[in-house]
Structure formats: structure tokens, C-alpha cells
Motif scaffolding. Structure first.
Motif, PDB file in Angstrom:
ATOM      1  N   PRO A  10     -16.184  26.449  12.408  1.00 25.62           N
ATOM      2  CA  PRO A  10     -17.094  26.722  11.290  1.00 25.62           C
ATOM      3  C   PRO A  10     -17.612  28.150  11.256  1.00 25.62           C
ATOM      4  CG  PRO A  10     -18.211  25.443  12.974  1.00 25.62           C
ATOM      5  CD  PRO A  10     -16.776  25.514  13.378  1.00 25.62           C
ATOM      6  N   GLY A  13     -13.916  29.582   9.735  1.00 27.66           N
ATOM      7  CA  GLY A  13     -13.141  28.846   8.742  1.00 27.66           C
ATOM      8  C   GLY A  13     -11.698  28.644   9.134  1.00 27.66           C
ATOM      9  N   GLU A 310     -18.187  22.922   5.678  1.00 30.71           N
ATOM     10  CA  GLU A 310     -18.470  23.545   4.386  1.00 30.71           C
ATOM     11  C   GLU A 310     -19.143  22.570   3.428  1.00 30.71           C
ATOM     12  OE1 GLU A 310     -16.178  26.463   1.213  1.00 30.71           O
ATOM     13  OE2 GLU A 310     -14.995  25.067   2.435  1.00 30.71           O
ATOM     14  N   ARG A 313     -22.863  22.216   4.066  1.00 26.06           N
ATOM     15  CA  ARG A 313     -23.626  23.348   3.540  1.00 26.06           C
ATOM     16  C   ARG A 313     -23.808  23.235   2.034  1.00 26.06           C
ATOM     17  NH1 ARG A 313     -21.827  29.668   4.012  1.00 26.06           N
ATOM     18  NH2 ARG A 313     -20.102  28.899   2.731  1.00 26.06           N
ATOM     19  N   GLU A 314     -22.770  22.792   1.354  1.00 26.45           N
ATOM     20  CA  GLU A 314     -22.872  22.629  -0.101  1.00 26.45           C
ATOM     21  C   GLU A 314     -23.890  21.556  -0.462  1.00 26.45           C
ATOM     22  OE1 GLU A 314     -18.872  21.789  -1.173  1.00 26.45           O
ATOM     23  OE2 GLU A 314     -18.218  23.894  -1.113  1.00 26.45           O
ATOM     24  N   TRP A 342     -19.513  29.159   7.744  1.00 21.97           N
ATOM     25  CA  TRP A 342     -20.396  28.293   6.959  1.00 21.97           C
ATOM     26  C   TRP A 342     -21.847  28.473   7.402  1.00 21.97           C
ATOM     27  CZ3 TRP A 342     -16.139  24.599   8.676  1.00 21.97           C
ATOM     28  CH2 TRP A 342     -15.001  24.790   7.872  1.00 21.97           C
TER      29      TRP A 342
END
Length: 458
Positions: A10, A13, A310, A313-314, A342
Motif C-alpha cells: 500500500p 501500489g 485503496e 481510503r475511498e 494509499w
């Protein structure tokens, strides 16, 4: 769904590794092999089991750096936190080996309808654990070591993004002397997992995860009359009373919010501050939060690593945005930064009220929700105004009063007074309400999946 479990770093990526998933037939065969191993293990003495657990603890310490580095690569934990996690796992092995024989010893009773009575604690079989990614070693060790002490067999379905850590634990356990197949890692998808829950050789299920996931697992197991232990999410409230040491409160609350990159069920999340000290606390809390700088998890100077995935986090950003739309105010952070990895900055929302995700739900990342209370009584009311009940905290210089509030008013499974903590092998761990049920640690875990058997002797 792909037939491979993929792990990704993370912080960058970049892909780390791929692991082949097994299908239902192979998974069911693995359960049978685990049950066969259990059938032998159950007849070993508690002293023998304790000796194996001590060996596992020693092996974890010997291979601490290897396991810690793998965890930090897979989920972005600060390397110091990963090392601490391995030490905690080893301490769990030591503590369980020490108290297990006494906790599981037979008890003598004097029943009215027999000459004497005996209570025994017998293993029940194969226990299936479904575990998350935020503590790749600890979440596994917490339930596995207790059940191995009891005499049960253990299955693990780990989160995909820390598959390597789960397999590494199996290797360490077996290298330390645990019989083959007694601790079995299943790299499977959710559909196959459902069939494992239904397998007749699986006698209990334990899950650590969201309250939504817990409801699904509890329903599946309940239809089959199988016991569950659920350790679910929370939005733990830390209350700062009028007589609090504000410097201590601000520093400790920042640590409690950011520990493990803010991705811990028992992180401090809601900060309920009495009006008398609110402004002073906020000034010092903001400074403490902003002091932690995001960066490489392997750099000892880094204050906070990346979020583990990811999509997580979104989701966090969506919760922040909705809270702001409904009246919350951004104090610091609260935006996804540019660049690789992230990462998410230490963040604070103020003017947090019911109806906002920052008040009602769990923000599983480094975002703090600050709530102003009129006075101490209002702070306690707000703390309990949650569907969750895992942990919480109280800051007050009147320690006796704080303990009384913790005992009589805080509706949670754990309370921290003038401190923040995650877990201790000697203290029960678990919650109430939507945070689940059952207890681990403190001697409780070895009896959660034991058959408490009454024997009447004429």
C-alpha cells in the motif's frame, strides 16, 4: 472473482505476490485433515499443549524481523508497530501456556443429587476463524493460541491482502512443533467460506470484522446451531472531563487515533470534550495530530503509514465528505493527497453531530471526530449514544470518580482511564451491542469453545 489472492504494497501500489485459491472440494478435505489432527491433539495433556505454545512464542520472537517486515509490506504498518505486534503475539503464547492448565483444570462440586460432581472443560473440535488485515499476526494468534490450548483444531481464512502473513504463521507454528494440519490456512473465496461454515466437522466460528459481516456470519452459524464469537467494529468515545489533564489528554488521544495508521477496531475515534476545556484541548490536539507525518513505513521517523487498501481510503473519504455536507467542519487534513501509495493525512472533523457518518459510524482510518459536550454528565451521555460498545476512554484527574464512571456508566467492554491501549493478554477483550459478543484474552478465550461438561458421581 479471480482464482488468485493478490497482495499489494500500500505504500507504493506495487504487487507483492499471488497465491492460488483452492476450491470447495480441496477446502473440505483440508477441514477433514484438520479434524484428524484434532482427534489426536485433544488427547494430549494440557501441559504438553502449553509446552508447544511456549515453543511457538519463542519462534515468533526468533523470527520477529522476518514476520514484521512482511506485515509492513502487506498492509503498510509502521515497522515499529509490526515488531510490537509480534512481541504481543509471543506474550499471548506465554500467558496462555501459563494460565491454560489452571483455567482448564477439572473442578469439584458437591451437588444435591449425587455423591460428588466434577466439571470438566473439553475441546469441541475444529474452530473456523475469519480474520481481517489490520493486525495480520495478532488477529490470528488471539483466537488460534487459545483454542490450541483448549485442545481444538484451528482453521484460518485470512484477508486476501495479508495472505502471506497467514501462511508465514502456519510455517512458524509447525516449525515450532505444532502438528501438521492442526492449524490450517484456507486461501478461499467467500462462497467456499460459506460451505466451510456449514461443514459438519466445524463446531464453532469466530470472526473479527465489521458489524455487517458479523450479522451475516452469525445468521449463517445460527441456522446450524453453531456457536460464534464476534469481535466487530466500534467508534470508541474518549471523554475529556472538566478536570482532565489537557496536555495528557491531547497527546494520548492523538496516539489513540493514529495508532496502526488509524485502522484499529479499538482506536480512539470520537473525542467528546467538555465545554470548559474544549478550546484548550482542540489547540493541543490539532498540534499533536499534525505532528505525525505520513511516509515510508520502514522509516523510523515516519509518524503514520498508508492505509491498507485503496478502496478503504475511498470509503473513508466518502464518509468525510458526507459528514461535511451534513454540517461537520474540517479542522485539518480530510483530503486524499497526490502521489503514490494509499496515504491519508491525520485529520480532524469538528461540529460533529448525529446523522453524520463521523458521529454514527466507524471511520476506519486516521480521522478524528470532535464533539463538544456541555458538561461531564452530557459527555457521558454522548459517549453511550452509539450502536457500538467495544471500548472507550475517560480523562480526569479524579481517578476514583473516573473508575466509577467506567464501572457503572460506560456501556462498553473495555474502558481506558487516562491512557490508551490496544490489548493485553491478561485482560478480557471484547464488546457489547453492535461490537459483538464473547471474550478473548484474560483466560476467557480458552473456554469460549470448550464443552463445559458436568459429571455426576453416585
Amino acid at each position: 472473482m479471480t482464482d488468485q489472492a493478490i497482495t499489494i504494497n500500500p505504500a507504493t501500489g506495487n504487487e507483492l505476490a499471488r497465491y492460488g485459491r483452492i476450491g470447495e472440494a480441496e477446502a473440505r478435505q483440508a477441514v477433514e485433515l484438520c479434524h484428524q489432527a484434532f482427534d489426536t491433539w485433544r488427547h494430549t495433556t494440557v501441559e504438553h499443549r502449553a509446552s508447544v505454545l511456549r515453543s511457538i512464542g519463542a519462534a515468533l520472537r526468533e523470527r520477529k524481523e522476518e514476520l514484521a517486515e512482511l506485515m509492513s509490506r502487506e498492509v503498510g504498518k509502521l515497522i515499529a508497530d509490526s515488531r510490537d505486534e509480534v512481541e504481543l503475539c509471543a506474550a499471548i503464547c506465554d500467558y496462555t501456556a501459563e494460565i491454560g492448565p489452571e483455567e482448564l483444570a477439572s473442578e469439584q462440586r458437591d451437588p444435591a443429587n449425587a455423591a460428588r460432581g466434577i466439571i470438566t472443560y473439553a475441546p469441541i473440535g475444529v474452530i473456523y476463524g475469519i480474520q481481517p488485515w489490520n493486525f495480520p499476526a495478532y488477529q490470528v494468534v488471539r483466537y488460534a493460541i487459545a483454542n490450541l490450548m483448549t485442545g481444538n483444531g484451528v482453521l484460518l481464512k485470512h484477508a486476501e491482502n495479508c495472505t502471506g502473513s497467514g501462511l508465514k504463521l502456519r510455517e512458524i507454528f509447525e516449525d515450532a512443533g505444532l502438528p501438521e494440519n492442526l492449524f490450517t490456512v484456507l486461501v478461499i473465496d467467500h462462497e467456499v467460506s460459506d460451505s466451510i461454515i456449514a461443514h459438519d466437522k466445524v463446531r464453532g466460528i469466530t470472526l473479527t470484522g465489521s458489524d455487517k459481516a458479523g450479522s451475516i456470519i452469525a445468521e449463517q452459524a445460527g441456522k446450524l446451531n453453531k456457536k460464534t464469537v464476534l469481535e466487530l467494529g466500534s467508534n470508541d468515545a474518549y471523554i475529556v472531563l472538566e478536570d482532565a489533564d489537557v496536555d495528557l489528554a491531547a497527546k494520548t488521544c492523538a496516539t489513540g487515533r493514529l495508532y496502526n495508521n488509524g485502522e484499529t477496531c479499538i482506536n480512539a475515534k470520537r473525542f467528546i470534550v467538555t465545554d470548559a476545556v474544549h478550546d484548550e484541548f482542540m489547540e493541543k490536539f490539532v498540534a499533536a495530530m499534525e505532528e505525525a507525518k505520513p511516509g515510508d513505513p520502514f522509516d523510523e521517523a515516519t509518524g503514520i503509514g498508508p492505509m491498507a487498501r485503496e478502496d478503504l481510503r475511498e470509503t473513508l473519504q466518502e464518509q468525510v465528505d458526507e459528514s461535511v455536507e451534513k454540517g461537520a467542519r474540517i479542522v485539518t487534513g480530510c483530503a486524499i493527497p497526490d502521489g503514490r501509495g494509499w496515504f491519508y493525512p491525520p485529520s480532524i472533523l469538528a461540529d460533529v453531530e448525529p446523522g453524520q457518518p463521523a458521529y454514527d459510524d466507524e471511520l476506519f482510518g486516521p480521522v478524528a471526530s470532535v464533539i463538544r459536550a456541555k458538561n461531564d454528565e452530557d459527555a457521558m451521555r454522548l459517549a453511550n449514544d452509539s450502536r457500538y460498545g467495544l471500548g472507550g476512554g475517560i480523562f480526569s484527574q479524579d481517578e476514583d470518580r473516573a473508575i466509577k464512571l467506567a464501572e457503572q456508566h460506560f456501556d462498553t467492554g473495555m474502558v481506558f482511564v487516562n491512557t490508551f491501549g490496544v490489548a493485553d493478554p491478561s485482560m478480557p477483550f471484547g464488546g457489547v451491542k453492535a461490537s459483538g459478543y464473547g471474550r478473548e484474552h484474560g483466560g476467557c478465550g480458552v473456554k469460549e469453545f470448550a464443552n463445559t461438561k458436568s459429571i455426576f458421581v453416585g
